[in-house]
Design an enzyme around this catalytic site. Sequence first.
Site, PDB file in Angstrom:
ATOM      1  N   GLY A  89       0.801  -1.221   0.000  1.00 26.51           N
ATOM      2  CA  GLY A  89       0.000   0.000   0.000  1.00 26.51           C
ATOM      3  C   GLY A  89       0.837   1.275   0.000  1.00 26.51           C
ATOM      4  O   GLY A  89       0.427   2.296  -0.571  1.00 26.51           O
ATOM      5  N   ASN A  90       2.040   1.230   0.617  1.00 29.00           N
ATOM      6  CA  ASN A  90       2.866   2.444   0.691  1.00 29.00           C
ATOM      7  C   ASN A  90       3.418   2.851  -0.677  1.00 29.00           C
ATOM      8  O   ASN A  90       3.887   3.967  -0.853  1.00 29.00           O
ATOM      9  CB  ASN A  90       4.017   2.258   1.697  1.00 29.00           C
ATOM     10  CG  ASN A  90       5.054   1.250   1.237  1.00 29.00           C
ATOM     11  OD1 ASN A  90       4.714   0.195   0.690  1.00 29.00           O
ATOM     12  ND2 ASN A  90       6.322   1.555   1.437  1.00 29.00           N
ATOM     13  N   LYS A 109     -12.284 -11.019   6.855  1.00 29.04           N
ATOM     14  CA  LYS A 109     -11.509  -9.879   6.342  1.00 29.04           C
ATOM     15  C   LYS A 109     -12.418  -8.639   6.264  1.00 29.04           C
ATOM     16  O   LYS A 109     -13.367  -8.611   5.481  1.00 29.04           O
ATOM     17  CB  LYS A 109     -10.977 -10.252   4.945  1.00 29.04           C
ATOM     18  CG  LYS A 109     -10.342  -9.128   4.196  1.00 29.04           C
ATOM     19  CD  LYS A 109      -8.880  -9.004   4.506  1.00 29.04           C
ATOM     20  CE  LYS A 109      -8.311  -7.788   3.787  1.00 29.04           C
ATOM     21  NZ  LYS A 109      -7.102  -7.286   4.413  1.00 29.04           N
ATOM     22  N   LYS A 166      -2.911 -10.373  -1.263  1.00 29.06           N
ATOM     23  CA  LYS A 166      -2.017 -10.140  -2.407  1.00 29.06           C
ATOM     24  C   LYS A 166      -0.639 -10.795  -2.231  1.00 29.06           C
ATOM     25  O   LYS A 166      -0.010 -11.200  -3.211  1.00 29.06           O
ATOM     26  CB  LYS A 166      -1.852  -8.645  -2.715  1.00 29.06           C
ATOM     27  CG  LYS A 166      -1.028  -7.863  -1.709  1.00 29.06           C
ATOM     28  CD  LYS A 166       0.162  -7.171  -2.328  1.00 29.06           C
ATOM     29  CE  LYS A 166       1.082  -6.479  -1.363  1.00 29.06           C
ATOM     30  NZ  LYS A 166       0.903  -6.477   0.054  1.00 29.06           N
ATOM     31  N   LYS A 170       2.892 -12.116   4.884  1.00 27.30           N
ATOM     32  CA  LYS A 170       4.120 -11.959   4.089  1.00 27.30           C
ATOM     33  C   LYS A 170       5.103 -13.088   4.397  1.00 27.30           C
ATOM     34  O   LYS A 170       5.716 -13.671   3.502  1.00 27.30           O
ATOM     35  CB  LYS A 170       4.772 -10.593   4.354  1.00 27.30           C
ATOM     36  CG  LYS A 170       3.892  -9.430   3.924  1.00 27.30           C
ATOM     37  CD  LYS A 170       4.585  -8.101   4.130  1.00 27.30           C
ATOM     38  CE  LYS A 170       3.594  -6.956   4.095  1.00 27.30           C
ATOM     39  NZ  LYS A 170       2.749  -6.898   2.907  1.00 27.30           N
TER      40      LYS A 170
HETATM   41  P1  ADP Z   1       1.466  -3.795   2.748  1.00 27.15           P
HETATM   42  O1  ADP Z   1       0.546  -2.695   2.309  1.00 27.15           O
HETATM   43  O2  ADP Z   1       2.843  -3.640   2.170  1.00 27.15           O
HETATM   44  O3  ADP Z   1       0.893  -5.174   2.568  1.00 27.15           O
HETATM   45  P2  ADP Z   1       1.041  -4.078   5.628  1.00 27.15           P
HETATM   46  O4  ADP Z   1       0.689  -2.877   6.440  1.00 27.15           O
HETATM   47  O5  ADP Z   1      -0.021  -5.059   5.327  1.00 27.15           O
HETATM   48  O6  ADP Z   1       1.737  -3.521   4.309  1.00 27.15           O
HETATM   49  O7  ADP Z   1       2.250  -4.872   6.338  1.00 27.15           O
HETATM   50  C1  ADP Z   1       3.484  -4.230   6.633  1.00 27.15           C
HETATM   51  C2  ADP Z   1       3.488  -3.726   8.078  1.00 27.15           C
HETATM   52  O8  ADP Z   1       3.546  -4.815   8.988  1.00 27.15           O
HETATM   53  C3  ADP Z   1       4.701  -2.926   8.458  1.00 27.15           C
HETATM   54  O9  ADP Z   1       4.609  -1.598   8.024  1.00 27.15           O
HETATM   55  C4  ADP Z   1       4.711  -3.050   9.999  1.00 27.15           C
HETATM   56  O10 ADP Z   1       4.076  -1.946  10.575  1.00 27.15           O
HETATM   57  C5  ADP Z   1       3.854  -4.272  10.269  1.00 27.15           C
HETATM   58  N1  ADP Z   1       4.490  -5.339  11.071  1.00 27.15           N
HETATM   59  C6  ADP Z   1       3.787  -6.182  11.864  1.00 27.15           C
HETATM   60  N2  ADP Z   1       4.577  -7.083  12.455  1.00 27.15           N
HETATM   61  C7  ADP Z   1       5.843  -6.808  12.030  1.00 27.15           C
HETATM   62  C8  ADP Z   1       7.114  -7.412  12.297  1.00 27.15           C
HETATM   63  N3  ADP Z   1       7.244  -8.452  13.105  1.00 27.15           N
HETATM   64  N4  ADP Z   1       8.207  -6.879  11.685  1.00 27.15           N
HETATM   65  C9  ADP Z   1       8.080  -5.829  10.849  1.00 27.15           C
HETATM   66  N5  ADP Z   1       6.908  -5.213  10.572  1.00 27.15           N
HETATM   67  C10 ADP Z   1       5.789  -5.704  11.144  1.00 27.15           C
HETATM   68 MG    MG Z   2      -0.857  -5.942   3.559  1.00 30.74          MG
END
Ligand code: ADP
Ligand code: MG
Length: 319
Positions: A14-15, A132, A217, A279
């Site tokens: 999303g970023n 979800k 995704k 992820k």
């Molecule tokens: P995207 O839009 O890239 O899918 P998400 O917000 O779904 O992003 O997932 C990424 C986020 O997960 C990071 O920005 C962080 O805030 C969060 N996060 C949760 N647990 C962890 C972890 N153990 N290590 C790093 N980031 C984490």
């Molecule tokens: Mg995500």
Amino acid sequence: MSPMDKLVVVAIGGNSLIDDPANKTVAAQYAACRKTVTHLVPLLQRGHRLLIVHGNGPQVGFILRRAELARHELHMVPLDSCVADTQGAIGYNLQMAFQNELQRSGLHRSVATIVTQVEVASDDPSWQNPSKPIGSFMTEEDARRHAQKDGWIVHEDAGRGWRRVVPSPKPHSVVEIEAIRTLLQNDAVIIAAGGGGIPVYIDQTGEMRGAEAVIDKDHAASLLAVSLRAEHFIISTAVDRVAIHYNTPREQWLDELSIADAERFLADGHFAPGSMKPKVEAMLAYIKSAGGQGVITDPQHLSAAIRGEAGTRFQAAAQ
Ligand code: ADP
Ligand code: MG
């Protein structure tokens, strides 16, 4: 099936589409894409083939909100159709961003978006347990009206209001996989399975149908990386590495993660559900069955990550 030489599958988060929460306009989304693409074109300069999978959570939310505000005049938009709309619009932004950056770099590549359907099982356990949350918060009255009129499943969300929840089934196969493979083999830059892909299933008559569901995704990107036997799978997000004890005084950022450690940390709850957990799961699925190079990092570190110099690298075996 042979591995595809030099193929990199990059899941962008999303970023990469909204980098300023105060400005979510289409123009701002293009500017964010443009920035991310400056970090992707160097991979093409190094001779890699590129397949991009992007998220679409906020963008689907905007479409649903517009439909909600216009409900006295216009029809609701089914979720599979929302995903298709966002694949087209975000794909267009990415195509233009790539074309402009490629031209600046003196490179020539075709860039194309594939409106992608992803098949899910009609007996996936998530159909029985939709969890979800999507779209905006509603009053209890609106929630009950939608439940009755539109068949929505609605939940009270921790005192913040009511929200629609939908199933998030596991992706099984990518319907357009052969078209994607052919285009990649011809060196085109491909954007596919945006938002996890349009969820489809085979009904009792044997016909394909769209589903009111969303696919994660990162899992869809992992399925593509496995199906195409990509050499590299990179998940690009808002953090440059994965941490254990995230957001606590004991926080520890990881440069490497073995399968065994990743499984242990998953079980111990180090990775938040809905953000880092999918992820890490997506990476494990790829490492275990395709055995390529897997990294989680942010857009700025993509080039260094592919050289093994940044991000959290997933190791097939303990060092
Ligand atoms: P995207 O839009 O890239 O899918 P998400 O917000 O779904 O992003 O997932 C990424 C986020 O997960 C990071 O920005 C962080 O805030 C969060 N996060 C949760 N647990 C962890 C972890 N153990 N290590 C790093 N980031 C984490
Ligand atoms: Mg995500």
